[in-house]
Design a protein around this motif. Structure first.
Motif: not given
Length: 274
Positions: A171-185, A223-229
């Motif tokens: 459903l997403a196309g030109a003009g849209d933004l897809v946000v996802t989360f992948g902290f460790s991998k 966008l970098y975020v730190c969640r610990g060692e």
């Protein structure tokens, strides 16, 4: 797994043998136990466990847990939680607050301000924002979705996995933004999101715990975020901080439109809220 201690006595009492057997066979459970709980589990006194710790060359029960932790090579949530509970001085609350302060500080130091500004402009300028997350990251997706909706951003949730996820992305196309989360991998789903962007035409924003990534695993905005060692219990303190900061930056980009949206919500609540 055969455990070794600073000194291994030639002979153990019956109770000591039972303690050693339990620790060896249930190391993950042991790492999360208090001395009182272990004593209750084995039907012995806390003093017996303390004597056993000293008998095998450890200073005390806490030191014995650290010795076991260092030899536990299995990963997973139990070991990470145990490492966090075992480390440091002071109360657990104090140690945890200090650890989260360090995560926030590292996030601030390693976050690229220009990349953060790009993210805010991308969200504010997108026709629609599609948000994808799995497992614990879903809490961050829900927070982001809730905050953005309140300031008038058109937000859509993408199913976590499977064919439904692909259908949602279609459903997403030109003009849209897809946000996802992948902290460790980056998950298989995350890789799919990046792989589909060229054909679908949408842009991507990734919240990541990695400073360096292979080019094929980089989103348009990262966008970098730190969640610990790696061996610590991973919290969502820094991710929540960045999500809220991003929403504030998007609000600034939207200006009066965001204010009018919030004012409309306030009026409706005053008029219709039970």
């Amino acid at each position: 797994m055969a455990l070794t201690f600073p000194q291994m006595p030639d002979k153990l009492t019956g109770n000591e043998a039972a303690i050693l057997e339990y620790i060896t066979c249930h190391s993950d459970s042991f790492l999360l136990m208090s001395i009182a709980r272990l004593a209750d589990e084995l039907g012995v006194s806390e003093a017996t466990i303390s004597r056993f710790a000293r008998h095998v060359g450890c200073r005390d029960f806490k030191h014995m847990k650290q010795v076991v932790l260092e030899q536990t090579t299995r990963g997973g949530p139990a070991r990470k939680l145990a490492a966090t509970l075992a480390g440091g001085d002071g109360t657990l609350l104090q140690r945890w607050m200090e650890q989260q302060r360090d995560c926030l500080q590292q996030t601030l130091e390693l976050m690229d301000p220009a990349e953060f500004d790009r993210a805010a402009r991308a969200v504010a300028g997108a026709d629609r924002v599609f948000v994808h997350a799995k497992n614990a990251s879903r809490s961050m997706a829900e927070l982001l979705e809730f905050r953005l909706r309140r300031i008038g951003v058109d937000v859509r949730r993408v199913p976590a996995s499977g064919s439904e996820m692909v259908e949602g992305l279609a459903l997403a196309g030109a003009g849209d933004l897809v946000v996802t989360f992948g902290f460790s991998k980056l998950s298989a789903e995350g890789r799919t999101i990046l792989a589909m962007r060229e054909q679908a035409g949408y842009r991507t924003l990734l919240f990541t715990g990695r400073v360096y990534q292979e080019p094929e695993q980089q989103a348009d905005i990262n966008l970098y975020v730190c969640r610990g060692e790696a061996n610590e219990y991973h919290s969502m303190t820094a991710p929540a901080f960045v999500v809220d900061a991003l929403v504030l930056a998007v609000s600034a980009q939207l200006g009066d439109a965001a204010v009018r949206r919030l004012e409309t919500i306030r009026r409706f609540k005053e008029t219709y809220a039970p």
